[in-house]
Design an enzyme around this catalytic site. Structure first.
Site, mmCIF file in Angstrom:
data_model
loop_
_atom_site.group_PDB
_atom_site.id
_atom_site.type_symbol
_atom_site.label_atom_id
_atom_site.label_comp_id
_atom_site.label_asym_id
_atom_site.label_seq_id
_atom_site.Cartn_x
_atom_site.Cartn_y
_atom_site.Cartn_z
ATOM 1 N N PHE A 31 3.601 3.557 -14.928
ATOM 2 C CA PHE A 31 4.498 2.724 -15.741
ATOM 3 C C PHE A 31 4.866 1.419 -15.048
ATOM 4 O O PHE A 31 5.272 0.457 -15.706
ATOM 5 C CB PHE A 31 5.790 3.515 -16.054
ATOM 6 N N GLU A 44 2.942 6.415 -20.865
ATOM 7 C CA GLU A 44 3.606 6.595 -22.162
ATOM 8 C C GLU A 44 5.005 5.959 -22.166
ATOM 9 O O GLU A 44 5.640 5.854 -23.198
ATOM 10 C CB GLU A 44 3.684 8.089 -22.520
ATOM 11 N N CYS A 49 4.758 0.022 -5.886
ATOM 12 C CA CYS A 49 4.110 0.842 -4.861
ATOM 13 C C CYS A 49 4.063 0.099 -3.529
ATOM 14 O O CYS A 49 3.826 0.698 -2.491
ATOM 15 C CB CYS A 49 2.703 1.203 -5.288
ATOM 16 N N GLU A 68 9.468 9.542 -1.628
ATOM 17 C CA GLU A 68 9.322 8.235 -2.285
ATOM 18 C C GLU A 68 10.408 8.164 -3.360
ATOM 19 O O GLU A 68 10.336 8.850 -4.375
ATOM 20 C CB GLU A 68 7.931 8.113 -2.936
#
Ligand code: NAD
Length: 501
Positions: A149, A176, A281, A385
């Protein structure tokens, strides 16, 4: 309310109308659309269309394919604002930040525009008497991309321009949570002259992914997302005989040495940690303060974290938007509480932030920037994370200790060093076990003509994405050995294994 449909064979494809899931505007908490949830029927239809299209697209000249890429690039320029607004409305990031991801994705299209050069093979003259050798690369067939996403435009753009320019046809399964960018990009490709069926989109979650991973008509799968799903995708698709590239999660460390300009380092760490609400990321999630740098660094970081302007992504002046979902906010705020309970100092506490200037955002998924000090490698805030606006400061005594800390971490996506010492920078970049390294650069995302990829749990398997590795991934080589004999040479065939003469 709009339902975002699949895109198959150049047209919207309804699929089973009842199977949809909500798409939210994270700034207001309101449902803004619904998205169709695909499964094996939709993946079958998309693969059938892509297989048919492959027959002609793979035979289309490289010049014609790159002309489509040039046209597509121009449309991305013309529609940057519109696409940026769409991304901001579903992801929550600021419009400027969304435009930034479009520009970085567009750079991959620019790389694909020059693929004629990259695809050149090699030729060896007279390797044996009257014999030449050359090689060239051919597309794989139907390939698929499964994307996260957090970069709904850029991460798919890491994949499809190179896949298409090299002659493959593509099936995208976007996240989604923010599916509209994929629909928008499909429309731009159509306008750029891409033939129907060459680029397809099937929306959905695990069911659609599983249908892709096992589909016999799909040759290769590109995945970007969290590490557990990357591992699952890599194992499942490899077992099904496919080529796989699978990029996973991250925990990126930025090391600050005492000789660094602390104001400069803190400025960049703040932007790297809280930009896009930490949902990158390549976000900086751990600041490793070395020796005497620590107290001064934490002081400046705290001041800057308190100054971050939090608000809806489409409001002028906003630097940081909401998190993508209510669950994400709860997870991040719980993590700050756990860190405090485990002994970290919560220097800046972003929990419970209200964006008072924007009453329409009362139910938005906002949390403020949090700064944690005295974090240790045993704490959850270090190990997990968090994917939110939380910067954890770990204090160490030396650069070598910082390198050992980074190397012991299971992730190895990006890292940065802030220093004035060339010797320290060289030692750092040579010894650290991480794929992408910044020297006084906090978010070292490589340009499109280099490849992007981490080490260790940040990349499962062995294939980074885009750049030369992207071309390698989406093609396979052929080597041709050729002889055009003169009549006198006709009879020289031998029964021994052929060697050069
Ligand atoms: P995610 O792993 O939850 O989802 C990624 C994709 O996989 C989505 O399309 C999703 O629908 C699908 N998916 C989710 N769960 C699945 C399951 N159980 N089985 C099959 N498919 C599944 O990731 P996300 O939350 O969308 O994105 C954030 C993550 O992506 C972070 O971990 C971030 O570090 C990572 N990421 C990595 C990079 C990189 O280059 N290494 C880049 C961007 C994001």
């Amino acid at each position: 309310m709009k339902t975002i449909q699949h895109w198959i064979d150049g047209a919207a494809h309804g699929g089973a109308a009842s199977r949809t899931t909500p798409v939210f505007n994270p700034a207001t908490g309101e449902e803004r659309a619904r998205v169709a949830l695909g499964g094996s029927a939709e993946v079958d239809a998309a693969v059938a269309a892509a297989s048919r299209a492959f027959e002609t697209w793979s035979e289309t000249s490289v010049s014609r394919r790159t002309q489509v890429m040039f046209a597509f690039r121009q449309l991305l320029v013309e529609h940057e604002e519109e696409l940026g607004r769409l991304i901001s409305a579903e992801h929550g990031k600021t419009i400027d930040d969304a435009r930034g991801e479009i520009v970085r994705g567009r750079e991959v299209v620019e790389f694909a525009c020059g693929l004629g050069d990259v695809l050149k093979g090699s030729f060896s003259d007279q390797v044996s008497n009257g014999v030449d050798v050359h090689d060239f690369r051919q597309p794989l067939g139907v390939v698929a991309g499964i994307t996260p996403f957090n970069f709904p435009a850029m991460v798919p753009l890491w994949m499809h321009p190179i896949a298409l320019a090299t002659g493959n046809t593509f099936l995208l399964k976007p996240s989604e949570r923010d599916p509209s960018a994929a629909e928008f990009v499909a429309g731009l490709y159509r306008r750029a002259g891409l033939p129907d069926g060459v680029f397809n989109v099937v929306h959905g979650g695990k069911e659609a992914v599983d249908a892709i991973l096992t589909h016999p008509g799909i040759e290769a799968v590109s995945f970007v997302g969290s590490t557990p799903v990357a591992r699952y995708v890599h194992e499942s698709a490899t077992r099904a005989g496919k080529r796989v590239q699978a990029l996973g999660g991250a925990k990126n460390h930025a090391v600050v040495l005492p000789d660094a300009d602390l104001e400069f380092a803190a400025n960049h760490l703040t932007a790297g940690a809280y930009g896009s609400a930490g949902e990158r990321c390549m976000a900086v999630s751990v600041a490793v303060a070395v020796g005497a740098a620590a107290d001064g660094l934490v002081e400046v970081l705290a001041r800057k974290a308190r100054e971050v302007k939090v608000g809806p992504g489409d409001a002028p002046g906003t630097e940081m938007g909401p998190l993508v979902t209510r669950d994400a906010r709860e997870r991040v705020e719980n993590a700050v509480g756990t860190a405090a309970a485990q002994g970290a100092t919560v220097v800046v506490d972003g929990r419970g932030l209200k964006v008072d200037d924007h009453p329409e955002c009362a139910d938005g998924f906002f949390t403020g920037p949090s700064l944690l000090d005295h974090v240790t490698p045993e704490m959850d805030a270090y190990k997990e994370e968090l994917f939110g606006p939380v910067l954890a400061v770990v204090r160490v005594d030396t650069l070598d200790e910082a390198i050992a800390l980074i190397n012991a971490n299971p992730y190895g996506n990006g890292t940065a060093l802030f220093t004035a010492s060339g010797e320290a920078a060289r030692r750092f970049q040579r010894r650290v076990k991480v794929g992408m390294i910044g020297v006084n650069v906090p978010v070292p995302v490589p340009m499109s003509y280099y490849s992007f990829g981490g080490w260790k749990d940040s990349l499962i398997g062995d294939s980074p994405i885009h750049g030369p590795e992207g071309v390698r991934f989406y093609t396979r080589p052929k080597v041709v050995t050729t002889r055009w004999p003169r009549p006198a040479q006709q009879a020289d065939a031998g029964f021994t294994f052929p060697t050069s003469s």
